[in-house]
Scaffold this motif. Sequence first.
Motif, PDB file in Angstrom:
ATOM      1  N   GLU A  19     -11.789  19.914  -1.711  1.00  0.00           N
ATOM      2  CA  GLU A  19     -10.521  19.180  -0.761  1.00  0.00           C
ATOM      3  C   GLU A  19      -9.757  18.407  -1.806  1.00  0.00           C
ATOM      4  N   LEU A  67     -13.266  35.054  11.495  1.00  0.00           N
ATOM      5  CA  LEU A  67     -13.330  35.944  10.474  1.00  0.00           C
ATOM      6  C   LEU A  67     -14.832  36.791  10.349  1.00  0.00           C
ATOM      7  N   GLU A  70      -9.371  -3.705   7.873  1.00  0.00           N
ATOM      8  CA  GLU A  70      -9.395  -3.207   6.524  1.00  0.00           C
ATOM      9  C   GLU A  70      -8.201  -2.751   5.999  1.00  0.00           C
ATOM     10  N   LYS A  71      -7.434  -2.082   6.773  1.00  0.00           N
ATOM     11  CA  LYS A  71      -6.052  -1.728   6.580  1.00  0.00           C
ATOM     12  C   LYS A  71      -5.064  -2.376   7.553  1.00  0.00           C
ATOM     13  N   GLY A 111     -11.917  45.331   2.722  1.00  0.00           N
ATOM     14  CA  GLY A 111     -11.957  44.846   4.244  1.00  0.00           C
ATOM     15  C   GLY A 111     -13.541  44.019   4.713  1.00  0.00           C
ATOM     16  N   MET A 112     -14.375  44.324   3.513  1.00  0.00           N
ATOM     17  CA  MET A 112     -15.447  43.473   3.555  1.00  0.00           C
ATOM     18  C   MET A 112     -15.407  42.023   3.607  1.00  0.00           C
ATOM     19  N   LEU A 113     -15.500  41.172   4.456  1.00  0.00           N
ATOM     20  CA  LEU A 113     -15.404  39.864   4.531  1.00  0.00           C
ATOM     21  C   LEU A 113     -15.706  39.107   3.296  1.00  0.00           C
ATOM     22  N   ILE A 161      -3.950   5.653   5.924  1.00  0.00           N
ATOM     23  CA  ILE A 161      -2.984   4.730   6.450  1.00  0.00           C
ATOM     24  C   ILE A 161      -1.683   5.455   7.431  1.00  0.00           C
ATOM     25  N   GLU A 162      -2.023   6.719   7.156  1.00  0.00           N
ATOM     26  CA  GLU A 162      -0.829   7.399   8.032  1.00  0.00           C
ATOM     27  C   GLU A 162      -1.440   8.030   9.356  1.00  0.00           C
ATOM     28  N   VAL A 166     -13.376  30.430  10.303  1.00  0.00           N
ATOM     29  CA  VAL A 166     -14.462  31.038   9.493  1.00  0.00           C
ATOM     30  C   VAL A 166     -15.162  31.813  10.567  1.00  0.00           C
ATOM     31  N   GLN A 217       0.968  -1.286  -0.175  1.00  0.00           N
ATOM     32  CA  GLN A 217      -0.143   0.145   0.048  1.00  0.00           C
ATOM     33  C   GLN A 217       0.812   1.431   0.034  1.00  0.00           C
ATOM     34  N   LEU A 218       1.948   1.180   0.817  1.00  0.00           N
ATOM     35  CA  LEU A 218       2.631   2.377   1.037  1.00  0.00           C
ATOM     36  C   LEU A 218       3.640   2.495  -0.463  1.00  0.00           C
ATOM     37  N   LEU A 278     -15.556  35.346   1.822  1.00  0.00           N
ATOM     38  CA  LEU A 278     -14.967  33.797   2.025  1.00  0.00           C
ATOM     39  C   LEU A 278     -14.821  33.201   0.664  1.00  0.00           C
ATOM     40  N   THR A 297     -11.069  39.570   0.265  1.00  0.00           N
ATOM     41  CA  THR A 297     -11.419  40.609   1.264  1.00  0.00           C
ATOM     42  C   THR A 297     -10.740  41.914   1.117  1.00  0.00           C
ATOM     43  N   TRP A 319     -13.948  29.411  -0.987  1.00  0.00           N
ATOM     44  CA  TRP A 319     -14.088  28.000  -0.942  1.00  0.00           C
ATOM     45  C   TRP A 319     -13.167  27.132  -1.950  1.00  0.00           C
ATOM     46  N   ARG A 330       0.882   4.106  -2.897  1.00  0.00           N
ATOM     47  CA  ARG A 330       0.687   5.556  -2.464  1.00  0.00           C
ATOM     48  C   ARG A 330       1.421   6.674  -3.251  1.00  0.00           C
ATOM     49  N   LEU A 359     -11.930  26.053   3.381  1.00  0.00           N
ATOM     50  CA  LEU A 359     -11.563  27.358   3.172  1.00  0.00           C
ATOM     51  C   LEU A 359     -10.181  27.649   2.621  1.00  0.00           C
ATOM     52  N   ARG A 370       0.020   8.858  -7.044  1.00  0.00           N
ATOM     53  CA  ARG A 370      -0.829   9.435  -6.321  1.00  0.00           C
ATOM     54  C   ARG A 370      -0.764  10.928  -7.054  1.00  0.00           C
ATOM     55  N   SER A 416      -8.008  -0.447  -1.617  1.00  0.00           N
ATOM     56  CA  SER A 416      -8.025   0.376  -0.519  1.00  0.00           C
ATOM     57  C   SER A 416      -7.389   1.729  -0.842  1.00  0.00           C
ATOM     58  N   SER A 476     -15.097  39.009  13.149  1.00  0.00           N
ATOM     59  CA  SER A 476     -14.310  40.394  13.165  1.00  0.00           C
ATOM     60  C   SER A 476     -14.914  41.256  12.236  1.00  0.00           C
ATOM     61  N   GLN A 477     -16.048  40.904  11.384  1.00  0.00           N
ATOM     62  CA  GLN A 477     -16.668  41.696  10.752  1.00  0.00           C
ATOM     63  C   GLN A 477     -17.702  42.531  11.611  1.00  0.00           C
TER      64      GLN A 477
END
Lengths: 399, 278
Positions: free
Chosen positions: A225, B78, B161-162, A216-218, B122-123, B75, A184-185, A220, A211, A222, A188, A202, A191, A258, B81-82
Amino acid sequence: MLIEFFLCLRRHGLQTSITELLDLLKALEQQVVFADVEAFYYLARLTLVKDESQFDRFDRAFAEYFEGVEQVDLASAIPEDWLRRSLQRQLSDEDKAKLQSMGGLDELLNAFQERLKEQQKRHAGGNKWIGTGGTSPFGAYGYHPEGIRIGQEGSNARRAVKVWDKREFRDLDTEGELNNRTMQLALRKLRKFARTGSAEELDLDETIRATSKKGGMLDLQWRPERHNAVKVLLLFDVGGSMDDFIYECQQLFAAARSEFKHLEFYYFHNCVYEEVWASNERRFSAKTPTRELINRYGRDYKLIFVGDATMGPYEIAYPGGSVEHWNEEPGAVWMQRLLAHFTSAVWLNPQPKEHWRWHHSIDMMQELMGARMYPLTLDGLSEAIRVLLKKSATAAPVS
Amino acid sequence: MQFSSTSNYIVADELALAVQAAVTLEKPLLLKGEPGTGKTRLAEELATSLGVPLLRWQIKSTSKAQQGLYEYDAVSRLRDSQLGSDKVHDIANYIKPGKLWQAFTAPERPVLLIDEIDKADIEFPNDLLHELDQMEFHVYETGEQVSAKHRPIVVITSNNEKELPDAFLRRCFFHYINFPDAETLAKIVHVHHPDIQRDLLKTALEVFFDVRKLPNLKKKPSTSELIDWLKLLLVEDVSHKQLQASDGLMPMFGALLKNEQDVQLVEKLAFMSRRRES
């Protein structure tokens, strides 16, 4: 204290460390158990062994330390499937030929059991191990003491039998050099992170920029991942000569499964022809045309073949060469089509590399793959992954 | 301290010993075993029998070790702060303690359950080595050092499983929960269904162990499935005669067999054995 016991465990191949021994001693000091061998057995196992596949070794070491090598009858009941499995892994080509002449595996197993009974009579003194059989068909590969030890007869009938003598964990014992985790390692490394999917994380840099832009108006910001975006198409050779490598392939498969989100796998036999299949149980009813693989999966899929590439050369080079069916086009043509589409592809071969030159078919495959065949070892795997990650992996010329 | 079977949980002797050793030596206890053998239940029962709170950290494939320590909610800060809130000047207002932190600072020694650790990356276990060993960690944002008042009793479960890293395993005690034998299983059933008839239980257990013995089952039924199945049998008022007489699939088979292929397999085998008898 218990140093001899500790050394005995290490001698049996258990990787126990000194800290674990100290833990055990501390537990004894605190009198978690007191003057009870069975409780001590459980305590020692709890502290020193960290995987159930090692329990069997521990039981053996424990028995040896506490009772010496005691007498064990050669039980007539051998778990048959277990025998079959280790037989398949241990038979050499020569044995296979002999096996044929003896009328198949079942006959051989019967003969083996007969032989065992004889041996019991001869070694009436109660020798613990089955020795090598000399000129018998079994002698050719020899049994390791670790390989096959026949359990104590009737141990299930009497409840009073000692736990470690029952050796309940016998078939869990694995000698995995290439274990799942190391594999598995290695995998890895294959990837490539990409941000896809819904934006849930965020993005601080972007937020600060946006901003300040708004005075200065926030505001946000996104972002999605990071996920491993590598897509893998695995083609496994099954059956025939691959039976010897089932264990390695299972390990690879489990590790890959996995590790990758986008993992597709299919099976083939010896060489890829016009059809592959996704399930071995339904291999004759639910086939997938190889052409469909090319159409369905994009060029960004990494193609990994797993197979020993050991076959008759005509199985690759000629129409009708397949051992199983009539193939209109030779396997080589299908290989080239796949390789022309999936430009990053490798072949992993579970055969040891030094055997490769004995098989003409491996040479031919190696040539088709453009020398991208690697042994199924950790080094081979790492090397293969390095090649897969290279952008401009060269494909074999298409004729 | 002595941990033993309670009125609604049966614990095998060797498991009781494992728990006792782990509690005495303050080591994490790693439990493995088939699904449904009561790994998670053990932590719950342990907490109840000791009369201490149970903190449960359920691991998912996206879980990070850091989440167990604390999370910094940038979040909200922030946003505040507003809005000109005063809270914003103290970063500590935005640090949310995770399960490990809660366990370390609990007023009495709690049981911390890290459930299904094998689900994570796995880490993951490697990232918790120091925290579980020394029972302390550092909060980067505030410079605070959080260390355990009482070392919590840590129970970790894994479904295999692992594989877990060696360094992590060395710090744990390991126990593999075996599938209970018929005798223990009868005890377990009795705890859950005290008024089940003896005959029905006997027949049901026979059927159950027969099913478990079948080769090539995709998913072997486990204790929790047996208990569900018995519950259904009781609700439907199936008598042991009906259970014995049923040819083909057993009644309420859905509780035992969770896989279409398994159902077909059992059906086929039952059909074949019927043909042999007739």
